[in-house]
Write a protein that holds these residues in place. Structure first.
Motif, PDB file in Angstrom:
ATOM      1  N   ALA A  78      -6.971  -6.053  75.054  1.00 38.22           N
ATOM      2  CA  ALA A  78      -7.540  -7.101  74.196  1.00 38.22           C
ATOM      3  C   ALA A  78      -6.924  -7.042  72.795  1.00 38.22           C
ATOM      4  O   ALA A  78      -6.630  -8.078  72.187  1.00 38.22           O
ATOM      5  CB  ALA A  78      -9.053  -6.935  74.108  1.00 38.22           C
ATOM      6  N   VAL A  79      -6.702  -5.831  72.303  1.00 39.03           N
ATOM      7  CA  VAL A  79      -6.141  -5.671  70.954  1.00 39.03           C
ATOM      8  C   VAL A  79      -4.707  -6.201  70.914  1.00 39.03           C
ATOM      9  O   VAL A  79      -4.319  -6.946  69.995  1.00 39.03           O
ATOM     10  CB  VAL A  79      -6.189  -4.181  70.531  1.00 39.03           C
ATOM     11  CG1 VAL A  79      -5.301  -3.914  69.338  1.00 39.03           C
ATOM     12  CG2 VAL A  79      -7.625  -3.775  70.221  1.00 39.03           C
ATOM     13  N   ILE A  80      -3.921  -5.857  71.926  1.00 40.98           N
ATOM     14  CA  ILE A  80      -2.515  -6.314  71.954  1.00 40.98           C
ATOM     15  C   ILE A  80      -2.469  -7.849  71.980  1.00 40.98           C
ATOM     16  O   ILE A  80      -1.720  -8.480  71.232  1.00 40.98           O
ATOM     17  CB  ILE A  80      -1.759  -5.684  73.145  1.00 40.98           C
ATOM     18  CG1 ILE A  80      -1.591  -4.181  72.904  1.00 40.98           C
ATOM     19  CG2 ILE A  80      -0.387  -6.339  73.350  1.00 40.98           C
ATOM     20  CD1 ILE A  80      -1.069  -3.399  74.089  1.00 40.98           C
ATOM     21  N   ALA A  81      -3.319  -8.436  72.802  1.00 38.27           N
ATOM     22  CA  ALA A  81      -3.333  -9.909  72.887  1.00 38.27           C
ATOM     23  C   ALA A  81      -3.702 -10.510  71.532  1.00 38.27           C
ATOM     24  O   ALA A  81      -3.116 -11.508  71.102  1.00 38.27           O
ATOM     25  CB  ALA A  81      -4.329 -10.340  73.960  1.00 38.27           C
ATOM     26  N   ARG A  82      -4.625  -9.889  70.836  1.00 32.54           N
ATOM     27  CA  ARG A  82      -5.077 -10.417  69.539  1.00 32.54           C
ATOM     28  C   ARG A  82      -3.975 -10.257  68.480  1.00 32.54           C
ATOM     29  O   ARG A  82      -3.720 -11.175  67.686  1.00 32.54           O
ATOM     30  CB  ARG A  82      -6.367  -9.687  69.134  1.00 32.54           C
ATOM     31  CG  ARG A  82      -6.966 -10.003  67.812  1.00 32.54           C
ATOM     32  CD  ARG A  82      -7.453 -11.434  67.687  1.00 32.54           C
ATOM     33  NE  ARG A  82      -6.517 -12.192  66.874  1.00 32.54           N
ATOM     34  CZ  ARG A  82      -6.659 -13.467  66.546  1.00 32.54           C
ATOM     35  NH1 ARG A  82      -7.692 -14.178  66.975  1.00 32.54           N
ATOM     36  NH2 ARG A  82      -5.793 -14.072  65.793  1.00 32.54           N
ATOM     37  N   VAL A  83      -3.304  -9.094  68.499  1.00 33.69           N
ATOM     38  CA  VAL A  83      -2.241  -8.826  67.510  1.00 33.69           C
ATOM     39  C   VAL A  83      -1.143  -9.899  67.623  1.00 33.69           C
ATOM     40  O   VAL A  83      -0.616 -10.378  66.615  1.00 33.69           O
ATOM     41  CB  VAL A  83      -1.638  -7.418  67.739  1.00 33.69           C
ATOM     42  CG1 VAL A  83      -0.339  -7.240  66.972  1.00 33.69           C
ATOM     43  CG2 VAL A  83      -2.630  -6.334  67.314  1.00 33.69           C
ATOM     44  N   GLN A  84      -0.858 -10.288  68.854  1.00 33.68           N
ATOM     45  CA  GLN A  84       0.222 -11.260  69.055  1.00 33.68           C
ATOM     46  C   GLN A  84      -0.099 -12.636  68.466  1.00 33.68           C
ATOM     47  O   GLN A  84       0.786 -13.447  68.257  1.00 33.68           O
ATOM     48  CB  GLN A  84       0.547 -11.369  70.553  1.00 33.68           C
ATOM     49  CG  GLN A  84       1.333 -10.146  71.025  1.00 33.68           C
ATOM     50  CD  GLN A  84       1.416 -10.029  72.534  1.00 33.68           C
ATOM     51  OE1 GLN A  84       0.597 -10.618  73.247  1.00 33.68           O
ATOM     52  NE2 GLN A  84       2.379  -9.268  73.022  1.00 33.68           N
ATOM     53  N   LYS A  85      -1.382 -12.871  68.190  1.00 35.46           N
ATOM     54  CA  LYS A  85      -1.761 -14.186  67.626  1.00 35.46           C
ATOM     55  C   LYS A  85      -1.918 -14.147  66.104  1.00 35.46           C
ATOM     56  O   LYS A  85      -2.425 -15.083  65.495  1.00 35.46           O
ATOM     57  CB  LYS A  85      -3.078 -14.651  68.277  1.00 35.46           C
ATOM     58  CG  LYS A  85      -2.906 -14.977  69.764  1.00 35.46           C
ATOM     59  CD  LYS A  85      -4.096 -15.750  70.306  1.00 35.46           C
ATOM     60  CE  LYS A  85      -5.176 -14.810  70.778  1.00 35.46           C
ATOM     61  NZ  LYS A  85      -6.384 -15.469  71.276  1.00 35.46           N
ATOM     62  N   GLY A  86      -1.539 -13.020  65.494  1.00 36.81           N
ATOM     63  CA  GLY A  86      -1.699 -12.891  64.034  1.00 36.81           C
ATOM     64  C   GLY A  86      -2.803 -11.894  63.748  1.00 36.81           C
ATOM     65  O   GLY A  86      -3.788 -11.817  64.482  1.00 36.81           O
ATOM     66  N   THR A  87      -2.617 -11.120  62.674  1.00 40.00           N
ATOM     67  CA  THR A  87      -3.518  -9.989  62.467  1.00 40.00           C
ATOM     68  C   THR A  87      -4.520 -10.182  61.329  1.00 40.00           C
ATOM     69  O   THR A  87      -5.495  -9.437  61.246  1.00 40.00           O
ATOM     70  CB  THR A  87      -2.706  -8.711  62.197  1.00 40.00           C
ATOM     71  OG1 THR A  87      -1.883  -8.939  61.062  1.00 40.00           O
ATOM     72  CG2 THR A  87      -1.849  -8.328  63.393  1.00 40.00           C
ATOM     73  N   THR A  88      -4.270 -11.117  60.441  1.00 43.16           N
ATOM     74  CA  THR A  88      -5.233 -11.351  59.349  1.00 43.16           C
ATOM     75  C   THR A  88      -4.991 -12.725  58.742  1.00 43.16           C
ATOM     76  O   THR A  88      -3.853 -13.183  58.638  1.00 43.16           O
ATOM     77  CB  THR A  88      -5.141 -10.247  58.269  1.00 43.16           C
ATOM     78  OG1 THR A  88      -6.121 -10.499  57.264  1.00 43.16           O
ATOM     79  CG2 THR A  88      -3.768 -10.161  57.621  1.00 43.16           C
ATOM     80  N   PHE A  89      -6.097 -13.370  58.370  1.00 47.87           N
ATOM     81  CA  PHE A  89      -5.991 -14.724  57.810  1.00 47.87           C
ATOM     82  C   PHE A  89      -6.684 -14.849  56.457  1.00 47.87           C
ATOM     83  O   PHE A  89      -6.562 -15.868  55.787  1.00 47.87           O
ATOM     84  CB  PHE A  89      -6.589 -15.747  58.788  1.00 47.87           C
ATOM     85  CG  PHE A  89      -6.054 -15.588  60.197  1.00 47.87           C
ATOM     86  CD1 PHE A  89      -4.749 -15.965  60.504  1.00 47.87           C
ATOM     87  CD2 PHE A  89      -6.824 -15.027  61.190  1.00 47.87           C
ATOM     88  CE1 PHE A  89      -4.237 -15.780  61.786  1.00 47.87           C
ATOM     89  CE2 PHE A  89      -6.330 -14.845  62.470  1.00 47.87           C
ATOM     90  CZ  PHE A  89      -5.023 -15.219  62.781  1.00 47.87           C
ATOM     91  N   GLY A  90      -7.501 -13.847  56.110  1.00 48.13           N
ATOM     92  CA  GLY A  90      -8.276 -13.974  54.865  1.00 48.13           C
ATOM     93  C   GLY A  90      -9.211 -15.168  54.945  1.00 48.13           C
ATOM     94  O   GLY A  90      -9.577 -15.782  53.939  1.00 48.13           O
ATOM     95  N   ALA A  91      -9.616 -15.499  56.154  1.00 47.11           N
ATOM     96  CA  ALA A  91     -10.495 -16.654  56.405  1.00 47.11           C
ATOM     97  C   ALA A  91     -11.300 -16.313  57.659  1.00 47.11           C
ATOM     98  O   ALA A  91     -10.892 -15.436  58.425  1.00 47.11           O
ATOM     99  CB  ALA A  91      -9.644 -17.903  56.617  1.00 47.11           C
TER     100      ALA A  91
END
Ligand SMILES: Cc1ncc(COP(=O)(O)O)c(C=O)c1O
Length: 434
Positions: A78-91
């Motif tokens: 789950a973490v790898i999949a999430r990392v691939q979509k960007g790690t921080t947005f400040g939103a």
């Protein structure tokens, strides 16, 4: 068996040139163990592997983080999949609400929750909320409890601070420390006396419901209930610091385990699934004082980080499967019963609550910080070094807890018992021969 630590030693020699003491958190330094720290390469389930390739059965669990074991495949995926979509947005991201809903569902005392990046931040923020809500200043804590390294909380604290032997760490202004009163743990008379004289000044009482940072020292019968009753009577808030006990003592943490509902709860460690997450939550009317709803300011650039939220959510989801807590309780009870039978033959005692335990090098089970300070620290260090050679990794300090986790197999726990037996007989060989 000799422990080959050539690579660890080299890594430490290099680190020490750039990082104070070679570590980013003092308890990692093995200072009280009398040897240089091990550096680690990887971990899986309940096995740690150091940079020299030595394996250890892990009872420290990254100081209580890895209740599911290390690198659980579903969390990792789950973490790898999430990392691939960007790690921080400040939103804001939906992951924050997903984890918030899960926390609120699991912890009965929490109506609303806010995420931060460490246990320290969680406690610091909860104390600010308590002061903002009550309009009072005084914070009551207990000797030997550790609540992170925020200024007001380092008074007579446990964990690594205990090893310094200082009442207050240099760098914290005395004026700050005057806002905190630290009382002996398990001393109802001292608590009652303080409330009788200064009850109207007290914003909050903060306590680890199972103190783990002076080693595991259980609260005596009625002590936590007394804190609940007095805080209610005097209009102060009760904060359970569940950074260690949360999601461990039960699905709903120590509050649920003991049947006591605090006003605020602080969380950390397990909740981040191995990533830097803390949280604080509690009564809706109290949490609503927080900005932007209310006037109490609290913030964080990486608070609610989506990768960390994803890891936390899947960790809690897996822990919340039917039977997980029941199995853990059974496994811990069986292991700790056998461990007690071993240590009973030595001048060592076992304190445990649920899956948390400490072996104290003391003839009597400690009930407070002063008694823990009477342990034989030299023998603890000797035991610890011997245990490492047996391939068992305990928390490297007498002032810390160890943990049975969900991933420990019966076989691994049997190896831990054998390791403890051998290490103790090495330290106290004379007892065996008597
Ligand atoms: C009970 C308790 N509260 C707070 C903290 C601070 O958490 P962190 O180290 O994530 O800042 C700890 C850390 O060990 C803890 O055990």
């Amino acid at each position: 068996m000799e422990l080959l630590s050539k690579q660890s030693k080299q890594a430490f020699e290099e680190a020490i040139r750039y990082i104070p003491g070679g570590v980013n958190s003092p308890v990692r330094s093995f200072k009280s163990i009398g040897r240089s720290p091990l550096f680690f390469e990887k971990a899986s389930g309940s096995v740690l592997t150091d940079v020299d390739g030595n394996d250890y059965i892990d009872m420290c669990n990254s100081w209580g983080v890895t209740l599911l074991g290390h690198a659980h495949p579903e969390v990792t995926e789950a973490v790898i999949a999430r990392v691939q979509k960007g790690t921080t947005f400040g939103a804001p991201t939906p992951e924050e609400t997903l984890l918030a809903k899960k926390v609120i569902d699991m912890v009965p005392a929490i109506d609303m929750v806010r995420f931060v990046s460490s246990g320290t931040e969680a406690v610091m923020s909860a104390v600010r909320v308590a002061r903002g809500f009550t309009g009072r200043t005084l914070l009551v804590k207990f000797d030997g409890c550790y609540h992170g390294h925020a200024d007001h909380l380092l008074v007579d604290a446990g964990s690594g601070v205990a090893e310094t032997g200082e009442h207050l760490t240099p760098g914290v202004p005395r004026e700050f420390a005057q806002c905190t009163v630290s009382l002996p743990f398990n001393d109802p008379k001292a608590v009652k006396a303080l409330f009788e004289t200064r009850g109207e000044e007290i914003a909050a009482v903060i306590v680890e419901p199972v103190p783990a940072n002076m080693g595991v020292v259980p609260a005596g019968s009625g002590f936590l209930q007394l804190l609940r009753d007095l805080t209610t009577q005097y209009g102060a808030l009760l904060i359970f610091d569940e950074v260690i006990t949360g999601f461990r003592m039960s699905r709903g943490g120590a509050g649920q385990y003991f049947g006591i509902t605090p006003d605020l709860v602080t969380l950390g460690k397990i909740i981040g699934g191995g990533f830097p997450v803390g949280a604080f939550g509690g009564r809706r009317d109290v949490m609503e004082v927080l900005a932007p709803l209310g006037p109490v300011y609290q913030a964080g650039t990486l608070s609610g980080n989506p990768v960390a939220m994803e890891a936390g959510y899947h960790t809690l989801r897996l822990l919340d499967q039917p039977g997980v807590y029941e199995d853990l309780a059974r496994k811990a009870e069986s292991f700790l019963g056998k461990l007690r039978a071993i240590v009973d033959r030595y001048p060592v005692t076992l304190n445990s609550v649920g899956p948390m335990f400490t072996l104290f090098f003391h003839k009597k089970n400690p009930t407070n910080f002063e008694e823990v300070k009477g342990c034989d620290f030299e023998n603890f260090a000797w035991f610890y070094r011997s245990l490492l050679k047996e391939g068992v990794y305990f928390s490297p300090s007498q002032y810390e807890a160890n943990f049975v986790n969900v991933a420990h197999t019966e076989h691994q726990l049997r190896l831990v018992l054998i390791g403890v037996q051998r290490a103790l007989s090495y330290v106290y060989g004379y007892v065996d021969n008597m």
